[in-house]
Design a protein around this motif. Structure first.
Motif, short mmCIF file in Angstrom:
data_model
loop_
_atom_site.label_atom_id
_atom_site.label_comp_id
_atom_site.label_asym_id
_atom_site.label_seq_id
_atom_site.Cartn_x
_atom_site.Cartn_y
_atom_site.Cartn_z
N VAL A 8 0.84 -1.20 0.00
CA VAL A 8 0.00 0.00 0.00
C VAL A 8 0.87 1.25 0.00
O VAL A 8 0.59 2.23 -0.70
CB VAL A 8 -0.97 -0.02 1.20
N ALA A 9 1.96 1.23 0.76
CA ALA A 9 2.86 2.38 0.80
C ALA A 9 3.51 2.62 -0.56
O ALA A 9 3.64 3.76 -1.01
CB ALA A 9 3.93 2.18 1.86
N ALA A 10 3.89 1.55 -1.26
CA ALA A 10 4.51 1.70 -2.58
C ALA A 10 3.52 2.28 -3.59
O ALA A 10 3.88 3.16 -4.37
CB ALA A 10 5.03 0.35 -3.07
N VAL A 11 2.29 1.81 -3.55
CA VAL A 11 1.28 2.34 -4.46
C VAL A 11 0.99 3.80 -4.14
O VAL A 11 0.83 4.64 -5.03
CB VAL A 11 -0.01 1.48 -4.40
N GLY A 34 1.64 9.54 -5.44
CA GLY A 34 1.94 10.84 -4.84
C GLY A 34 1.06 11.17 -3.65
O GLY A 34 0.93 12.33 -3.29
N ALA A 35 0.47 10.15 -3.02
CA ALA A 35 -0.40 10.37 -1.87
C ALA A 35 0.42 10.21 -0.59
O ALA A 35 0.59 9.11 -0.07
CB ALA A 35 -1.55 9.37 -1.89
N THR A 51 -6.09 14.80 -11.43
CA THR A 51 -6.41 15.43 -10.16
C THR A 51 -7.92 15.45 -9.97
O THR A 51 -8.69 15.13 -10.87
CB THR A 51 -5.87 16.87 -10.11
N ARG A 52 -8.35 15.84 -8.80
CA ARG A 52 -9.79 15.91 -8.52
C ARG A 52 -10.47 16.93 -9.41
O ARG A 52 -11.59 16.74 -9.85
CB ARG A 52 -10.03 16.25 -7.05
N GLY A 98 0.43 6.70 6.47
CA GLY A 98 -0.45 5.82 7.22
C GLY A 98 -0.09 4.36 7.04
O GLY A 98 -0.13 3.57 7.98
N ALA A 99 0.30 3.99 5.82
CA ALA A 99 0.68 2.60 5.57
C ALA A 99 1.97 2.24 6.30
O ALA A 99 2.08 1.15 6.87
CB ALA A 99 0.84 2.37 4.07
N VAL A 100 2.92 3.16 6.30
CA VAL A 100 4.16 2.90 7.04
C VAL A 100 3.88 2.91 8.54
O VAL A 100 4.46 2.12 9.30
CB VAL A 100 5.25 3.92 6.66
#
Length: 139
Positions: free
Chosen positions: A31-34, A39-40, A100-101, A46-48
């Motif tokens: 999840v951290a790699a994705v 760029g999130a 982007t949003r 949070g994943a780390v």
């Protein structure tokens, strides 16, 4: 009990717990790699942050002298963070960006509106407004 018997009993309990911790840590690393690739930064942090207790659970196998789950979880995090950073650098160098949003909102606003079929007549009646007396009295 002999020392080998105690070690065997610990291995039967602690090693499966450590393997589960290593699997959870690997999922958090993915999840951290994705997240880094997209760029999130908040999701990556949070994943780390969830990886840390998962790695601590994987270290439980160390009480049975089995360090492979902890080493696997550490290697998964380091490897996937490097891979995520490299993929992000390649995306930045090639000019590819995730939408982007604002771009997504513009794309949905530019989409054609769904039109009702011509055979359906529009509703002409209105919903009557209900009025109730005010229960609060003026003093």
């Amino acid at each position: 009990m002999t020392t080998s018997r105690v070690a065997s009993d610990l291995a039967q309990i602690m090693v499966p717990i450590g393997v589960v911790g290593a699997v959870l840590a690997a999922v958090c690393a993915i999840v951290a790699a994705v997240a880094i690739t997209r760029g999130a930064s908040g999701l990556s942090g949070g994943a780390v942050g969830l990886w840390i207790p998962s790695a601590m659970i994987s270290s439980i196998a160390g009480f049975a002298s089995q360090w492979m789950p902890l080493l696997a979880s550490v290697a998964a995090l380091v490897g996937l963070l490097v891979i995520g950073g490299v993929v992000r650098a390649i995306m930045n160098a090639s000019g590819a960006e995730w939408p982007t949003r604002a771009e997504k909102a513009e794309a949905t606003a530019a989409a054609p509106a769904v039109v009702a079929p011509a055979s359906v007549a529009p509703a002409t009646s209105t919903i009557p407004t209900l009025t109730r007396p005010n229960p609060v009295r003026a003093a």
